[in-house]
Design an enzyme around this catalytic site. Structure first.
Site, mmCIF file in Angstrom:
data_model
loop_
_atom_site.group_PDB
_atom_site.id
_atom_site.type_symbol
_atom_site.label_atom_id
_atom_site.label_comp_id
_atom_site.label_asym_id
_atom_site.label_seq_id
_atom_site.Cartn_x
_atom_site.Cartn_y
_atom_site.Cartn_z
ATOM 1 N N THR A 162 31.489 53.211 36.779
ATOM 2 C CA THR A 162 32.537 53.131 37.800
ATOM 3 C C THR A 162 32.408 54.325 38.744
ATOM 4 O OG1 THR A 162 34.135 51.894 36.509
ATOM 5 C CG2 THR A 162 35.058 53.523 37.998
ATOM 6 N N ARG A 190 40.918 40.535 32.768
ATOM 7 C CA ARG A 190 41.238 41.888 32.305
ATOM 8 C C ARG A 190 41.347 42.842 33.510
ATOM 9 N NH1 ARG A 190 38.153 47.014 32.583
ATOM 10 N NH2 ARG A 190 38.921 48.317 30.893
ATOM 11 N N VAL A 191 42.342 43.680 33.501
ATOM 12 C CA VAL A 191 42.447 44.734 34.522
ATOM 13 C C VAL A 191 42.347 46.074 33.793
ATOM 14 C CG1 VAL A 191 43.927 45.799 36.262
ATOM 15 C CG2 VAL A 191 43.864 43.316 36.050
ATOM 16 N N GLY A 192 41.552 46.976 34.357
ATOM 17 C CA GLY A 192 41.362 48.280 33.716
ATOM 18 C C GLY A 192 42.272 49.337 34.294
#
Ligand code: ASP
Length: 296
Positions: A162, A190-192
């Protein structure tokens, strides 16, 4: 006084894991991103423009897990997320679960500047991005051999390259931005941590600007970026101590990652508890550093 710091993800890498040619490519990618941000700051531009420029440079570079080089989900798709925040007004914008958008950081910025909202997701966010004239591209553009191999060969492995940037501009303002394709093999939907303000991204002129990378779930559970800011604001900890303390909490839960941050005084921290973190910083007189592996 101005300074910019960037990361291209924290990973469990040792020098043996990357060929010299690969190391050179990453260092060059980091240098290009630092230069993009530094040039904005040097010419008197804002920290917000600087972090946007640095993050865009890495989103356009297939090496990093954001924009073009985004990781694959378990379904073989790419779901992008990004956030940015300015330290003077505490305005923020975020987007998550977006597909085929070249520069998610521009969507986050448009959410901040053109809507009353902070976080937009999925098809609504994509429609808004189209209305704003942001560029979309085909699946081919987002295909990267390296990320495809990671999905196929190591379903359990994580991709944590990232990207993020933090900056202090000549006007004394801070900003932070972060962008990611998430974790390789993550469930669609999914959200991080990246898209959540106070977790993967935070900026406040009273304390610091922060961008995180690593096992997102652990950063969410520790409310990482805001914790760094709070430790400085409430406990008068040094920037480095605050970052280390948050990383220690993450490690205690079993998580790995890294945090970059800058204070209004221009102090910079690039801390990580993983084997490596693609990282660099550059300040006013061109002084700085770019590194991948641990130095100690
Ligand atoms: N923090 C990101 C996430 O969990 C992954 C990374 O840092 O590369 O989505």
């Amino acid at each position: 006084m101005f300074v910019i710091a960037i990361h291209g993800g924290a990973e469990p890498l040792t020098p043996a894991d990357l060929s010299e040619a690969e190391q050179k490519q990453y260092l060059q990618g980091l240098d290009e991103a630092l230069t993009a941000g530094y040039d904005v700051l040097e010419s008197g531009g804002t920290a917000l423009d600087a972090v946007t420029a640095a993050v865009m440079a890495m989103e356009n570079n297939v090496l990093f897990n954001a924009g073009r080089g985004a990781a694959f989900t378990a379904a073989g798709t790419h779901e992008l997320e990004a956030a940015l925040m300015r330290g003077d007004t505490l305005e923020a914008g975020c987007a998550a679960g977006v597909v085929n958008l070249r520069n998610p950081v521009l969507l986050a910025r448009a959410v901040m500047e053109k809507t009353e909202h902070v976080l937009m997701v999925g098809s609504g966010a994509e429609e808004f991005a189209r209305e704003q004239g942001l560029e979309f591209d085909s699946d081919d553009y987002f295909f990267s051999e390296k990320k495809a191999e990671e999905l196929q060969e190591k379903q359990e492995a994580v991709t944590r390259d990232t990207i993020g940037a933090v900056a202090l501009d000549r006007h004394g303002n801070l900003a932070a931005a972060t962008s990611t394709g998430g974790l390789t093999g993550q469930l669609p939907g999914r959200v991080g941590d990246t898209a959540i303000i106070g977790v993967g991204t935070y900026a406040n002129n009273d304390t610091c600007a922060v961008s995180c990378t690593g096992d997102g779930e652990f950063f969410i559970r520790t409310v990482a970026a805001y914790d760094v800011s709070c430790q400085i604001g409430y406990q008068q900890r040094s920037l480095k101590e605050a970052c280390r303390s948050v990383l220690d909490k993450i490690a205690a839960l079993g998580g790995e990652g890294g945090i970059i941050a800058v204070t209004p005084a221009g102090e910079v921290a690039l801390e990580f508890n993983s084997g490596s973190m693609f990282r660099g910083w550059r300040s006013e007189n061109g002084k700085g550093d770019i590194r991948i592996f641990r130095t100690e």
